[in-house]
Design a protein around this motif. Structure first.
Motif, PDB file in Angstrom:
ATOM      1  N   VAL A  99      68.954  93.330  94.036  1.00  0.00           N
ATOM      2  CA  VAL A  99      69.858  94.369  93.679  1.00  0.00           C
ATOM      3  C   VAL A  99      71.088  94.064  94.596  1.00  0.00           C
ATOM      4  CG1 VAL A  99      70.427  96.846  94.019  1.00  0.00           C
ATOM      5  CG2 VAL A  99      68.068  96.280  93.298  1.00  0.00           C
ATOM      6  N   LEU A 100      72.225  93.900  93.809  1.00  0.00           N
ATOM      7  CA  LEU A 100      73.624  93.644  94.353  1.00  0.00           C
ATOM      8  C   LEU A 100      74.630  94.952  94.322  1.00  0.00           C
ATOM      9  CD1 LEU A 100      74.204  90.195  93.395  1.00  0.00           C
ATOM     10  CD2 LEU A 100      74.276  90.964  95.851  1.00  0.00           C
ATOM     11  N   LEU A 101      75.045  95.315  95.377  1.00  0.00           N
ATOM     12  CA  LEU A 101      76.118  96.760  95.437  1.00  0.00           C
ATOM     13  C   LEU A 101      76.972  96.082  96.080  1.00  0.00           C
ATOM     14  CD1 LEU A 101      73.393  99.448  95.798  1.00  0.00           C
ATOM     15  CD2 LEU A 101      74.712  99.060  93.764  1.00  0.00           C
ATOM     16  N   PRO A 102      78.377  96.752  96.228  1.00  0.00           N
ATOM     17  CA  PRO A 102      79.443  96.463  96.693  1.00  0.00           C
ATOM     18  C   PRO A 102      79.438  96.562  98.157  1.00  0.00           C
ATOM     19  CG  PRO A 102      79.984  97.463  94.696  1.00  0.00           C
ATOM     20  CD  PRO A 102      78.495  97.665  94.820  1.00  0.00           C
ATOM     21  N   ASP A 103      80.069  95.753  99.026  1.00  0.00           N
ATOM     22  CA  ASP A 103      80.143  96.002 100.327  1.00  0.00           C
ATOM     23  C   ASP A 103      80.935  96.923 100.782  1.00  0.00           C
ATOM     24  OD1 ASP A 103      80.146  95.718 103.043  1.00  0.00           O
ATOM     25  OD2 ASP A 103      80.592  93.626 103.149  1.00  0.00           O
ATOM     26  N   THR A 104      80.637  98.061 101.165  1.00  0.00           N
ATOM     27  CA  THR A 104      81.393  99.213 101.604  1.00  0.00           C
ATOM     28  C   THR A 104      81.990  99.063 103.073  1.00  0.00           C
ATOM     29  OG1 THR A 104      79.498 100.683 102.715  1.00  0.00           O
ATOM     30  CG2 THR A 104      79.864 100.923 100.580  1.00  0.00           C
ATOM     31  N   LEU A 105      81.430  98.133 103.894  1.00  0.00           N
ATOM     32  CA  LEU A 105      81.992  97.747 105.206  1.00  0.00           C
ATOM     33  C   LEU A 105      83.033  96.749 105.242  1.00  0.00           C
ATOM     34  CD1 LEU A 105      78.742  98.261 107.127  1.00  0.00           C
ATOM     35  CD2 LEU A 105      80.522 100.166 106.695  1.00  0.00           C
ATOM     36  N   ALA A 106      83.367  96.179 103.995  1.00  0.00           N
ATOM     37  CA  ALA A 106      84.282  94.887 104.106  1.00  0.00           C
ATOM     38  C   ALA A 106      85.679  95.272 104.553  1.00  0.00           C
ATOM     39  CB  ALA A 106      84.586  94.432 102.871  1.00  0.00           C
TER      40      ALA A 106
END
Length: 219
Positions: A99-106
């Protein structure tokens, strides 16, 4: 040679026409025409859903037959709905789930920040942090699942995300995002393996996976 080229161009034109009809009508009786044209052109396109929500019943069916599953999503709400619940409850046991989800800490101007800005242009309910909070909630959910199921792996990415991919060893569902509407309102394409669209879906996922980072469950 001229006849051969004419045949190829005719097949491509027929596929384009059927695709447009499918997007406009979104009716099941036209799916067999789409499938016939896909065989002629090698695209692998078998169905077109007018909106991605209408594909969820078929997605659930394909997940039940899958040997492995790959998901690349811009938000991941589908992961917490009934479509995936048999997978997380242990009723299904594929060899692997990625599963790939966007990085919320970028840091800085991330893709998630830019997508959030697009959403606010047509949906005033989206505050600057709402999309990130939704992704975090879905990521926390999958992280909790991954604790009990070692074959489930969650990673995060910070790349331009133009489509949602749900792929198995048999087929792939692709939803191409628009800058002026939610993904749930976008058409969804169903591509069988092998085929050009199926290969594109896996390539999209693999590029994001290669450039992703581990998302370890919080203790």
């Amino acid at each position: 040679m001229t006849a051969f080229l004419f045949g190829i161009l005719s097949s491509l034109a027929a596929s384009a026409i059927i695709l447009v009809i499918g997007l406009v009508r979104g009716s099941r009786p036209l799916w067999w025409l789409v499938a016939v044209c896909s065989r002629l052109t090698g695209t692998g396109l078998a169905r077109v859903y007018r909106q991605q929500l209408s594909a969820e019943g078929d997605i659930a069916r394909d997940l039940g037959r899958a040997r492995w599953i790959k998901v690349l999503a811009g938000r991941g709400n589908i992961l917490t709905r009934e479509v995936f619940s048999p997978l997380w409850s242990g009723e299904l046991s594929p060899e692997s789930v990625q599963v790939l989800l966007p990085d919320t800490l970028a840091p800085g101007d991330s893709w998630l920040d830019r997508r959030s800005q697009d959403l606010r242009l047509f949906d005033p309910g989206f505050t600057p942090d709402l999309l990130k909070n939704q992704v975090r909630a879905n990521m926390d959910y999958i992280a909790q699942v991954a604790r009990a199921q070692p074959h489930v792996e969650l990673r995060s990415f910070n790349l331009p995300n133009t489509c949602r991919v749900i792929a198995t060893d048999r087929a792939a569902y692709l939803t191409f995002y628009s800058s002026s509407s939610h993904g749930r309102n976008s058409p969804c394409l169903y591509a069988r393996a092998p085929g050009l669209l199926y290969s594109i879906a896996l390539q999209q996922f693999d590029v994001a996976w290669t450039n992703s980072s581990s998302s370890h469950p919080a203790p």
